[in-house]
Design a protein around this motif. Structure first.
Motif, PDB file in Angstrom:
ATOM      1  N   ARG A 177     -30.747 -17.754  64.608  1.00 20.48           N
ATOM      2  CA  ARG A 177     -29.348 -17.654  64.992  1.00 20.48           C
ATOM      3  C   ARG A 177     -29.191 -16.968  66.347  1.00 20.48           C
ATOM      4  N   ARG A 178     -30.053 -16.005  66.626  1.00 19.86           N
ATOM      5  CA  ARG A 178     -29.973 -15.318  67.915  1.00 19.86           C
ATOM      6  C   ARG A 178     -30.309 -16.280  69.040  1.00 19.86           C
ATOM      7  N   ARG A 179     -31.252 -17.159  68.813  1.00 27.03           N
ATOM      8  CA  ARG A 179     -31.609 -18.145  69.820  1.00 27.03           C
ATOM      9  C   ARG A 179     -30.449 -19.109  70.056  1.00 27.03           C
ATOM     10  N   ASP A 180     -29.777 -19.542  68.982  1.00 30.53           N
ATOM     11  CA  ASP A 180     -28.607 -20.413  69.126  1.00 30.53           C
ATOM     12  C   ASP A 180     -27.482 -19.706  69.876  1.00 30.53           C
ATOM     13  N   PHE A 181     -27.270 -18.456  69.576  1.00 25.58           N
ATOM     14  CA  PHE A 181     -26.235 -17.686  70.269  1.00 25.58           C
ATOM     15  C   PHE A 181     -26.550 -17.588  71.757  1.00 25.58           C
ATOM     16  N   LEU A 182     -27.781 -17.280  72.096  1.00 25.74           N
ATOM     17  CA  LEU A 182     -28.164 -17.166  73.501  1.00 25.74           C
ATOM     18  C   LEU A 182     -28.061 -18.511  74.218  1.00 25.74           C
ATOM     19  N   TYR A 183     -28.431 -19.577  73.534  1.00 25.00           N
ATOM     20  CA  TYR A 183     -28.341 -20.909  74.124  1.00 25.00           C
ATOM     21  C   TYR A 183     -26.877 -21.284  74.391  1.00 25.00           C
ATOM     22  N   ASN A 184     -26.009 -21.069  73.409  1.00 21.98           N
ATOM     23  CA  ASN A 184     -24.585 -21.389  73.575  1.00 21.98           C
ATOM     24  C   ASN A 184     -23.935 -20.517  74.632  1.00 21.98           C
ATOM     25  N   THR A 185     -24.329 -19.251  74.706  1.00 19.50           N
ATOM     26  CA  THR A 185     -23.793 -18.371  75.745  1.00 19.50           C
ATOM     27  C   THR A 185     -24.222 -18.858  77.120  1.00 19.50           C
ATOM     28  N   GLY A 186     -25.452 -19.326  77.218  1.00 18.38           N
ATOM     29  CA  GLY A 186     -25.937 -19.869  78.489  1.00 18.38           C
ATOM     30  C   GLY A 186     -25.194 -21.109  78.917  1.00 18.38           C
ATOM     31  N   LEU A 187     -24.652 -21.869  77.980  1.00 22.53           N
ATOM     32  CA  LEU A 187     -23.855 -23.044  78.315  1.00 22.53           C
ATOM     33  C   LEU A 187     -22.426 -22.679  78.696  1.00 22.53           C
ATOM     34  N   LEU A 188     -21.855 -21.681  78.043  1.00 23.76           N
ATOM     35  CA  LEU A 188     -20.453 -21.345  78.267  1.00 23.76           C
ATOM     36  C   LEU A 188     -20.208 -20.533  79.538  1.00 23.76           C
ATOM     37  N   ILE A 189     -21.118 -19.652  79.889  1.00 26.60           N
ATOM     38  CA  ILE A 189     -20.893 -18.787  81.055  1.00 26.60           C
ATOM     39  C   ILE A 189     -20.769 -19.591  82.350  1.00 26.60           C
ATOM     40  N   PRO A 190     -21.621 -20.567  82.643  1.00 32.08           N
ATOM     41  CA  PRO A 190     -21.416 -21.344  83.877  1.00 32.08           C
ATOM     42  C   PRO A 190     -20.090 -22.113  83.875  1.00 32.08           C
ATOM     43  N   ALA A 191     -19.684 -22.626  82.715  1.00 28.31           N
ATOM     44  CA  ALA A 191     -18.401 -23.336  82.647  1.00 28.31           C
ATOM     45  C   ALA A 191     -17.237 -22.385  82.899  1.00 28.31           C
ATOM     46  N   LEU A 192     -17.326 -21.174  82.380  1.00 31.75           N
ATOM     47  CA  LEU A 192     -16.275 -20.184  82.602  1.00 31.75           C
ATOM     48  C   LEU A 192     -16.214 -19.772  84.063  1.00 31.75           C
ATOM     49  N   LEU A 193     -17.350 -19.651  84.706  1.00 30.22           N
ATOM     50  CA  LEU A 193     -17.375 -19.297  86.122  1.00 30.22           C
ATOM     51  C   LEU A 193     -16.900 -20.438  87.007  1.00 30.22           C
ATOM     52  N   ALA A 194     -17.177 -21.677  86.603  1.00 32.93           N
ATOM     53  CA  ALA A 194     -16.795 -22.831  87.414  1.00 32.93           C
ATOM     54  C   ALA A 194     -15.302 -23.125  87.337  1.00 32.93           C
ATOM     55  N   ALA A 195     -14.694 -22.934  86.187  1.00 26.47           N
ATOM     56  CA  ALA A 195     -13.277 -23.285  86.019  1.00 26.47           C
ATOM     57  C   ALA A 195     -12.574 -22.241  85.161  1.00 26.47           C
ATOM     58  N   PRO A 196     -12.357 -21.034  85.685  1.00 33.08           N
ATOM     59  CA  PRO A 196     -11.728 -20.007  84.849  1.00 33.08           C
ATOM     60  C   PRO A 196     -10.290 -20.324  84.479  1.00 33.08           C
ATOM     61  N   ALA A 197      -9.564 -21.020  85.346  1.00 29.40           N
ATOM     62  CA  ALA A 197      -8.172 -21.335  85.030  1.00 29.40           C
ATOM     63  C   ALA A 197      -8.076 -22.277  83.839  1.00 29.40           C
ATOM     64  N   ARG A 198      -8.985 -23.247  83.735  1.00 32.20           N
ATOM     65  CA  ARG A 198      -8.967 -24.190  82.619  1.00 32.20           C
ATOM     66  C   ARG A 198      -9.473 -23.554  81.334  1.00 32.20           C
ATOM     67  N   MET A 199     -10.489 -22.698  81.440  1.00 30.29           N
ATOM     68  CA  MET A 199     -11.065 -22.084  80.250  1.00 30.29           C
ATOM     69  C   MET A 199     -10.102 -21.089  79.611  1.00 30.29           C
ATOM     70  N   LEU A 200      -9.340 -20.390  80.431  1.00 30.40           N
ATOM     71  CA  LEU A 200      -8.404 -19.391  79.924  1.00 30.40           C
ATOM     72  C   LEU A 200      -6.969 -19.900  79.964  1.00 30.40           C
ATOM     73  N   ALA A 201      -6.790 -21.209  79.974  1.00 31.65           N
ATOM     74  CA  ALA A 201      -5.473 -21.811  80.158  1.00 31.65           C
ATOM     75  C   ALA A 201      -4.520 -21.501  79.017  1.00 31.65           C
ATOM     76  N   SER A 202      -5.022 -21.348  77.813  1.00 29.95           N
ATOM     77  CA  SER A 202      -4.119 -21.103  76.686  1.00 29.95           C
ATOM     78  C   SER A 202      -3.395 -19.773  76.841  1.00 29.95           C
ATOM     79  N   GLN A 203      -3.991 -18.824  77.555  1.00 30.70           N
ATOM     80  CA  GLN A 203      -3.342 -17.540  77.771  1.00 30.70           C
ATOM     81  C   GLN A 203      -2.299 -17.610  78.876  1.00 30.70           C
ATOM     82  N   LYS A 204      -2.450 -18.548  79.816  1.00 32.55           N
ATOM     83  CA  LYS A 204      -1.572 -18.618  80.970  1.00 32.55           C
ATOM     84  C   LYS A 204      -0.629 -19.816  80.945  1.00 32.55           C
TER      85      LYS A 204
END
Length: 155
Positions: A2-29
């Motif tokens: 499970r730790r490996r899956d968590f690290l893998y998924n985190t590695g996928l999400l962080i670049p997407a969050l950095l590339a498009a923060p407005a879209r990723m956090l759009a529900s708040q704004k």
């Protein structure tokens, strides 16, 4: 495991969050509104209609989806509107399934339907004279559940 899956998924999400923060956090704004009034840079629309008002130069991105019109502003706010009211002077070209909106600084290509997709929801497009708009007939347009783009012309 499970730790490996968590690290893998985190590695996928962080670049997407950095590339498009407005879209990723759009529900708040996201600001949801029934009517968005796009103001020209010179002059204003004075209507007895409640809605969110925005100057055309403040629009960074404009698109149409199943949820309605999605507008990203220059300060990275996301507006979701079911109806847009704008002056016809902002229109550049109109085609059967799309139109171009020129806000002075930028031109946005707003697609309503793809050529192959027959099942996609298409908004209504209304062209009215400005003196006809506050009439009781136009309340039917504003209260309909369909998405609509309303272009006003004249003084």
């Amino acid at each position: 495991m499970r730790r490996r899956d968590f690290l893998y998924n985190t590695g996928l999400l962080i670049p997407a969050l950095l590339a498009a923060p407005a879209r990723m956090l759009a529900s708040q704004k996201t600001i949801k509104t029934d009517v968005l009034i796009i103001q020209p840079e010179t002059g204003t629309f004075n209507f007895p209609i409640q809605g969110h008002r925005l100057i055309g130069a403040a629009i960074k991105h404009l698109e149409y989806t199943r949820e309605g019109f999605l507008i990203t502003t220059s300060d990275n706010r996301l507006l979701q509107a079911t109806k847009i009211i704008m002056p016809s002077a902002l229109l550049a070209t109109i085609q059967r399934s799309s139109m171009e909106i020129n806000t002075g600084q930028q031109t946005f290509h707003l697609n309503f339907a793809a050529a192959k997709a027959q099942h996609k929801i298409i908004p209504e497009v209304w062209f009215l004279q400005r003196q006809q708009f506050p009439d009781s007939k136009t309340n039917n347009i504003l209260t309909r559940k369909k998405h609509a783009l309303i272009c006003l012309s004249g003084a």
